[in-house]
Design a protein around this motif. Structure first.
Motif, short mmCIF file in Angstrom:
data_model
loop_
_atom_site.label_atom_id
_atom_site.label_comp_id
_atom_site.label_asym_id
_atom_site.label_seq_id
_atom_site.Cartn_x
_atom_site.Cartn_y
_atom_site.Cartn_z
N GLY A 29 57.91 -15.53 15.54
CA GLY A 29 56.62 -14.96 15.98
C GLY A 29 56.79 -13.77 17.09
N MET A 30 58.18 -13.70 17.54
CA MET A 30 58.40 -12.77 18.68
C MET A 30 58.80 -11.26 17.95
N ASP A 31 58.62 -10.44 18.79
CA ASP A 31 59.02 -8.95 18.20
C ASP A 31 60.55 -8.52 18.25
N TYR A 61 56.09 -16.39 21.63
CA TYR A 61 54.92 -15.59 21.04
C TYR A 61 53.72 -16.49 21.45
N PHE A 101 52.67 -17.87 11.97
CA PHE A 101 52.72 -16.72 12.80
C PHE A 101 52.03 -15.35 12.30
N ARG A 106 48.81 -13.96 14.18
CA ARG A 106 48.82 -12.35 14.61
C ARG A 106 47.66 -11.72 13.98
#
Ligand code: AMP
Ligand code: MG
Length: 320
Positions: free
Chosen positions: A111-113, A232, A281, A285
Protein backbone atom coordinates in the motif's frame (compact mmCIF):
# COMPACT_ATOMS: atom_id res chain seq x y z
CA UNK A 1 4.69 -35.96 -5.40
CA UNK A 2 7.57 -33.58 -5.73
CA UNK A 3 7.13 -30.60 -8.04
CA UNK A 4 10.87 -30.18 -8.53
CA UNK A 5 11.73 -30.00 -12.24
CA UNK A 6 15.02 -29.33 -14.01
CA UNK A 7 15.47 -25.70 -15.01
CA UNK A 8 15.82 -26.48 -18.72
CA UNK A 9 14.21 -24.49 -21.52
CA UNK A 10 11.17 -26.76 -21.70
CA UNK A 11 10.36 -26.33 -18.00
CA UNK A 12 11.15 -22.62 -18.02
CA UNK A 13 8.60 -22.23 -20.84
CA UNK A 14 6.03 -24.14 -18.76
CA UNK A 15 6.87 -22.05 -15.70
CA UNK A 16 6.37 -18.87 -17.73
CA UNK A 17 2.90 -20.14 -18.72
CA UNK A 18 2.05 -20.77 -15.07
CA UNK A 19 3.19 -17.26 -14.15
CA UNK A 20 1.09 -15.74 -16.97
CA UNK A 21 -1.90 -17.76 -15.67
CA UNK A 22 -1.48 -16.18 -12.21
CA UNK A 23 0.07 -19.25 -10.56
CA UNK A 24 3.21 -19.40 -8.41
CA UNK A 25 6.58 -20.85 -9.40
CA UNK A 26 9.64 -21.22 -7.18
CA UNK A 27 12.82 -20.20 -8.99
CA UNK A 28 16.52 -20.01 -8.19
CA UNK A 29 18.35 -16.71 -7.87
CA UNK A 30 21.97 -16.13 -6.90
CA UNK A 31 20.82 -15.16 -3.38
CA UNK A 32 18.09 -17.62 -2.32
CA UNK A 33 15.14 -19.36 -4.02
CA UNK A 34 12.26 -17.00 -4.73
CA UNK A 35 8.51 -17.64 -4.61
CA UNK A 36 7.52 -16.00 -7.88
CA UNK A 37 4.22 -14.60 -9.09
CA UNK A 38 3.18 -11.93 -11.60
CA UNK A 39 3.81 -8.68 -9.72
CA UNK A 40 1.14 -6.85 -11.73
CA UNK A 41 -1.52 -9.41 -10.78
CA UNK A 42 -3.17 -8.69 -7.40
CA UNK A 43 -4.48 -12.24 -7.08
CA UNK A 44 -1.08 -13.78 -7.79
CA UNK A 45 0.56 -11.53 -5.19
CA UNK A 46 -2.15 -12.39 -2.67
CA UNK A 47 -1.38 -16.08 -3.30
CA UNK A 48 2.25 -15.43 -2.36
CA UNK A 49 1.26 -14.07 1.05
CA UNK A 50 -1.15 -16.97 1.51
CA UNK A 51 1.48 -19.57 0.56
CA UNK A 52 4.07 -18.11 2.94
CA UNK A 53 1.49 -17.76 5.71
CA UNK A 54 2.76 -14.28 6.51
CA UNK A 55 0.94 -12.75 9.46
CA UNK A 56 1.29 -9.28 7.94
CA UNK A 57 1.72 -7.65 4.54
CA UNK A 58 5.39 -6.81 4.44
CA UNK A 59 6.25 -5.40 1.03
CA UNK A 60 7.82 -7.78 -1.49
CA UNK A 61 10.82 -7.45 -3.78
CA UNK A 62 9.92 -7.29 -7.46
CA UNK A 63 12.37 -8.90 -9.88
CA UNK A 64 12.63 -7.28 -13.31
CA UNK A 65 14.49 -8.21 -16.49
CA UNK A 66 16.08 -4.89 -17.35
CA UNK A 67 16.74 -1.31 -16.38
CA UNK A 68 14.03 -0.27 -18.85
CA UNK A 69 11.54 -2.47 -17.02
CA UNK A 70 12.58 -0.90 -13.70
CA UNK A 71 12.16 2.57 -15.17
CA UNK A 72 8.54 1.77 -16.05
CA UNK A 73 7.74 1.30 -12.36
CA UNK A 74 9.96 3.57 -10.30
CA UNK A 75 11.66 6.94 -10.42
CA UNK A 76 15.37 6.29 -10.97
CA UNK A 77 17.38 9.11 -9.42
CA UNK A 78 21.03 9.68 -10.39
CA UNK A 79 22.06 7.67 -7.30
CA UNK A 80 19.75 4.84 -8.35
CA UNK A 81 21.28 4.83 -11.83
CA UNK A 82 24.80 4.63 -10.40
CA UNK A 83 23.92 1.66 -8.16
CA UNK A 84 21.91 -0.07 -10.88
CA UNK A 85 24.72 0.23 -13.39
CA UNK A 86 27.32 -0.91 -10.89
CA UNK A 87 25.46 -3.83 -9.21
CA UNK A 88 22.69 -5.02 -11.55
CA UNK A 89 22.22 -7.80 -12.35
CA UNK A 90 23.15 -8.87 -8.84
CA UNK A 91 22.23 -9.15 -5.15
CA UNK A 92 21.11 -5.53 -4.68
CA UNK A 93 17.52 -4.40 -4.11
CA UNK A 94 16.67 -0.72 -4.50
CA UNK A 95 13.71 0.82 -2.67
CA UNK A 96 12.49 3.63 -4.93
CA UNK A 97 9.47 5.94 -5.32
CA UNK A 98 6.67 4.30 -7.33
CA UNK A 99 5.75 6.18 -10.48
CA UNK A 100 2.13 7.35 -10.72
CA UNK A 101 1.88 5.15 -13.82
CA UNK A 102 3.32 2.09 -12.02
CA UNK A 103 1.23 -0.97 -12.90
CA UNK A 104 2.57 -3.19 -10.12
CA UNK A 105 0.04 -4.52 -7.62
CA UNK A 106 -0.29 -2.22 -4.61
CA UNK A 107 0.05 -5.39 -2.56
CA UNK A 108 3.77 -5.70 -3.46
CA UNK A 109 4.23 -2.25 -1.92
CA UNK A 110 1.96 -3.08 1.02
CA UNK A 111 0.00 0.00 0.00
CA UNK A 112 2.98 2.37 0.22
CA UNK A 113 4.31 4.75 -2.45
CA UNK A 114 7.60 2.90 -2.79
CA UNK A 115 8.68 -0.26 -4.51
CA UNK A 116 11.66 -2.59 -4.04
CA UNK A 117 13.26 -3.64 -7.37
CA UNK A 118 16.07 -5.96 -8.33
CA UNK A 119 17.53 -7.48 -11.50
CA UNK A 120 18.75 -10.96 -10.52
CA UNK A 121 21.92 -12.34 -12.11
CA UNK A 122 20.97 -16.03 -12.05
CA UNK A 123 20.49 -17.32 -15.62
CA UNK A 124 17.32 -19.23 -14.68
CA UNK A 125 15.76 -16.18 -13.04
CA UNK A 126 16.72 -14.12 -16.09
CA UNK A 127 15.26 -16.71 -18.46
CA UNK A 128 11.99 -16.88 -16.52
CA UNK A 129 11.67 -13.08 -16.58
CA UNK A 130 12.37 -13.00 -20.33
CA UNK A 131 10.14 -15.92 -21.21
CA UNK A 132 7.16 -14.78 -19.12
CA UNK A 133 7.55 -11.11 -19.95
CA UNK A 134 6.21 -10.44 -16.45
CA UNK A 135 7.79 -8.72 -13.44
CA UNK A 136 8.11 -11.32 -10.66
CA UNK A 137 7.21 -10.61 -7.07
CA UNK A 138 9.64 -12.92 -5.34
CA UNK A 139 10.10 -13.16 -1.60
CA UNK A 140 12.19 -16.01 -0.30
CA UNK A 141 10.41 -19.31 -0.98
CA UNK A 142 9.99 -20.39 2.66
CA UNK A 143 7.01 -20.42 5.00
CA UNK A 144 6.97 -17.30 7.17
CA UNK A 145 9.27 -17.63 10.16
CA UNK A 146 11.52 -20.26 8.56
CA UNK A 147 15.00 -20.07 7.10
CA UNK A 148 15.39 -18.91 3.50
CA UNK A 149 15.82 -21.84 1.04
CA UNK A 150 19.04 -22.22 -0.91
CA UNK A 151 18.11 -25.43 -2.76
CA UNK A 152 15.09 -26.82 -4.57
CA UNK A 153 14.75 -29.49 -1.88
CA UNK A 154 14.42 -26.81 0.83
CA UNK A 155 11.59 -25.22 -1.14
CA UNK A 156 9.85 -28.58 -1.59
CA UNK A 157 10.03 -29.20 2.17
CA UNK A 158 8.40 -25.90 3.08
CA UNK A 159 6.13 -24.97 0.19
CA UNK A 160 6.02 -28.05 -2.03
CA UNK A 161 2.26 -28.17 -2.47
CA UNK A 162 1.79 -24.39 -2.80
CA UNK A 163 3.55 -23.89 -6.14
CA UNK A 164 2.90 -25.05 -9.70
CA UNK A 165 6.54 -26.13 -9.93
CA UNK A 166 9.98 -25.67 -8.44
CA UNK A 167 12.68 -24.92 -11.02
CA UNK A 168 15.81 -26.67 -9.83
CA UNK A 169 18.87 -24.56 -10.61
CA UNK A 170 21.12 -26.23 -8.06
CA UNK A 171 22.31 -24.60 -4.85
CA UNK A 172 22.35 -20.79 -4.63
CA UNK A 173 25.77 -19.27 -5.16
CA UNK A 174 25.47 -16.54 -2.51
CA UNK A 175 22.93 -18.11 -0.18
CA UNK A 176 22.36 -14.79 1.56
CA UNK A 177 19.50 -12.39 0.83
CA UNK A 178 20.05 -9.32 -1.33
CA UNK A 179 21.18 -6.07 0.25
CA UNK A 180 18.16 -3.74 0.46
CA UNK A 181 19.02 -0.05 -0.01
CA UNK A 182 16.42 2.68 0.35
CA UNK A 183 16.95 5.74 -1.85
CA UNK A 184 13.77 7.42 -0.60
CA UNK A 185 15.60 9.89 1.63
CA UNK A 186 18.49 12.28 1.08
CA UNK A 187 21.00 9.84 2.60
CA UNK A 188 20.87 6.30 1.20
CA UNK A 189 20.01 3.77 3.88
CA UNK A 190 20.69 0.07 4.08
CA UNK A 191 17.47 -1.52 5.30
CA UNK A 192 18.85 -5.06 5.19
CA UNK A 193 22.47 -6.17 4.98
CA UNK A 194 23.10 -8.82 2.37
CA UNK A 195 25.23 -9.92 -0.54
CA UNK A 196 26.78 -6.46 -1.14
CA UNK A 197 28.42 -4.53 1.69
CA UNK A 198 27.74 -0.99 2.90
CA UNK A 199 31.32 -0.06 1.99
CA UNK A 200 30.87 -1.20 -1.60
CA UNK A 201 27.69 0.86 -1.92
CA UNK A 202 29.22 3.97 -0.33
CA UNK A 203 32.27 3.62 -2.60
CA UNK A 204 30.11 3.36 -5.72
CA UNK A 205 28.14 6.47 -4.73
CA UNK A 206 31.12 8.40 -3.42
CA UNK A 207 29.20 9.47 -0.34
CA UNK A 208 28.16 8.17 3.07
CA UNK A 209 25.43 5.60 3.46
CA UNK A 210 23.69 4.80 6.75
CA UNK A 211 22.74 1.43 8.18
CA UNK A 212 19.18 1.28 9.49
CA UNK A 213 18.93 0.05 13.08
CA UNK A 214 18.43 -3.67 12.68
CA UNK A 215 15.57 -5.47 14.33
CA UNK A 216 16.52 -9.01 15.22
CA UNK A 217 14.46 -11.54 13.36
CA UNK A 218 16.24 -14.77 14.13
CA UNK A 219 13.44 -16.95 12.82
CA UNK A 220 13.74 -15.50 9.32
CA UNK A 221 17.49 -15.97 9.44
CA UNK A 222 17.94 -12.30 8.70
CA UNK A 223 17.43 -8.94 10.31
CA UNK A 224 14.21 -7.57 8.96
CA UNK A 225 13.57 -3.86 8.61
CA UNK A 226 9.89 -4.48 9.30
CA UNK A 227 9.60 -2.04 12.17
CA UNK A 228 11.25 0.71 10.15
CA UNK A 229 8.66 0.59 7.44
CA UNK A 230 6.21 3.42 7.44
CA UNK A 231 2.91 1.71 6.92
CA UNK A 232 0.23 2.85 4.57
CA UNK A 233 -2.48 4.57 6.56
CA UNK A 234 -5.60 6.24 5.19
CA UNK A 235 -6.19 9.90 6.06
CA UNK A 236 -9.76 8.99 7.10
CA UNK A 237 -10.60 7.43 10.44
CA UNK A 238 -10.99 3.66 10.12
CA UNK A 239 -13.55 1.79 12.28
CA UNK A 240 -13.24 -2.00 12.51
CA UNK A 241 -15.82 -4.75 13.00
CA UNK A 242 -18.59 -2.48 11.80
CA UNK A 243 -22.03 -4.05 11.46
CA UNK A 244 -23.77 -0.86 10.32
CA UNK A 245 -22.66 2.33 8.62
CA UNK A 246 -22.93 5.79 10.22
CA UNK A 247 -23.95 8.87 8.18
CA UNK A 248 -20.95 10.19 6.23
CA UNK A 249 -19.05 6.91 6.50
CA UNK A 250 -18.00 4.77 3.56
CA UNK A 251 -18.21 0.99 3.87
CA UNK A 252 -15.46 -1.50 3.23
CA UNK A 253 -17.51 -4.66 3.07
CA UNK A 254 -16.65 -8.35 3.12
CA UNK A 255 -18.91 -11.22 2.16
CA UNK A 256 -22.45 -11.51 0.85
CA UNK A 257 -24.33 -9.77 3.67
CA UNK A 258 -23.11 -6.18 3.40
CA UNK A 259 -25.32 -3.46 4.91
CA UNK A 260 -26.36 -0.69 2.55
CA UNK A 261 -24.09 2.36 2.26
CA UNK A 262 -24.01 5.29 -0.16
CA UNK A 263 -20.33 4.69 -0.83
CA UNK A 264 -19.06 1.16 -0.54
CA UNK A 265 -16.59 -1.36 -1.88
CA UNK A 266 -16.68 -5.09 -1.22
CA UNK A 267 -13.34 -6.84 -0.66
CA UNK A 268 -14.94 -10.11 -1.71
CA UNK A 269 -18.70 -10.55 -2.12
CA UNK A 270 -18.21 -14.33 -1.89
CA UNK A 271 -16.10 -14.10 1.27
CA UNK A 272 -12.87 -15.26 -0.41
CA UNK A 273 -9.83 -14.12 1.60
CA UNK A 274 -7.38 -14.27 -1.33
CA UNK A 275 -9.65 -12.00 -3.36
CA UNK A 276 -10.02 -9.72 -0.32
CA UNK A 277 -6.24 -9.44 0.10
CA UNK A 278 -5.86 -8.67 -3.60
CA UNK A 279 -8.34 -5.81 -3.30
CA UNK A 280 -7.37 -4.46 0.13
CA UNK A 281 -5.01 -1.58 -0.62
CA UNK A 282 -6.67 -0.45 -3.84
CA UNK A 283 -10.11 -0.31 -2.17
CA UNK A 284 -8.82 1.44 0.95
CA UNK A 285 -7.20 4.08 -1.26
CA UNK A 286 -10.33 4.40 -3.31
CA UNK A 287 -12.49 5.05 -0.22
CA UNK A 288 -9.96 7.38 1.41
CA UNK A 289 -11.06 10.52 -0.37
CA UNK A 290 -12.26 14.03 0.47
CA UNK A 291 -15.83 14.16 1.73
CA UNK A 292 -15.68 10.73 3.39
CA UNK A 293 -16.09 11.04 7.15
CA UNK A 294 -14.56 7.67 7.92
CA UNK A 295 -14.28 4.11 6.69
CA UNK A 296 -16.35 1.43 8.40
CA UNK A 297 -14.86 -2.02 7.88
CA UNK A 298 -16.92 -5.18 8.28
CA UNK A 299 -15.48 -8.04 10.37
CA UNK A 300 -13.02 -10.26 8.55
CA UNK A 301 -12.31 -13.80 9.79
CA UNK A 302 -9.01 -14.17 11.65
CA UNK A 303 -7.86 -17.19 9.62
CA UNK A 304 -5.44 -17.70 6.72
CA UNK A 305 -4.90 -14.46 4.82
CA UNK A 306 -7.46 -12.84 7.12
CA UNK A 307 -4.71 -12.60 9.77
CA UNK A 308 -2.56 -10.37 7.53
CA UNK A 309 -5.59 -8.39 6.35
CA UNK A 310 -6.68 -7.72 9.94
CA UNK A 311 -3.12 -6.83 10.96
CA UNK A 312 -3.04 -4.14 8.30
CA UNK A 313 -6.54 -2.89 9.11
CA UNK A 314 -5.69 -2.65 12.83
CA UNK A 315 -2.66 -0.50 11.94
CA UNK A 316 -4.86 1.66 9.72
CA UNK A 317 -7.38 2.07 12.57
CA UNK A 318 -4.79 2.72 15.30
CA UNK A 319 -4.88 6.22 16.82
CA UNK A 320 -2.13 8.42 15.41
P1 AMP B 1 12.02 -11.00 1.11
O1 AMP B 1 10.80 -10.71 0.28
O2 AMP B 1 11.83 -12.07 2.10
O3 AMP B 1 13.24 -11.18 0.26
O4 AMP B 1 12.28 -9.66 1.91
C1 AMP B 1 12.07 -8.43 1.26
C2 AMP B 1 12.72 -7.31 2.05
O5 AMP B 1 12.64 -6.07 1.34
C3 AMP B 1 12.04 -7.13 3.36
O6 AMP B 1 12.99 -6.92 4.33
C4 AMP B 1 11.18 -5.90 3.10
O7 AMP B 1 10.86 -5.24 4.28
C5 AMP B 1 12.02 -5.08 2.15
N1 AMP B 1 11.20 -4.22 1.30
C6 AMP B 1 10.49 -4.59 0.22
N2 AMP B 1 9.79 -3.56 -0.29
C7 AMP B 1 10.07 -2.47 0.47
C8 AMP B 1 9.65 -1.11 0.47
N3 AMP B 1 8.79 -0.65 -0.44
N4 AMP B 1 10.13 -0.32 1.44
C9 AMP B 1 11.01 -0.79 2.34
N5 AMP B 1 11.43 -2.07 2.42
C10 AMP B 1 10.98 -2.91 1.50
MG1 MG C 1 12.44 -13.83 3.42
Amino acid sequence: MSRIVPADSKHIALAAKSIAAGDLVAFPTETVYGLGGDAENDQAVAKIYAAKGRPSFNPLIVHVASLDAAAAYAALSPAAMILAQRFWPGPLTLVLPRLASCRLSLLVSAGMDSVALRIPAHPVAQALLQESGRPLAGPSANPSGRISPTSAAHVAEGLGDKVAMILDGGPCRIGLESTVVSLLEEVPQILRPGGISLEEIAAALGRPVTMAAQVGDVAEGLHGPGRLLSHYAPACAVRLNATEVAPGEALLAFGPHAPHAAVSRNLSPTGDLTEAAANLFAMLRDLDRPGIGGIAVMPIPETGLGIAINDRLRRAAAPR
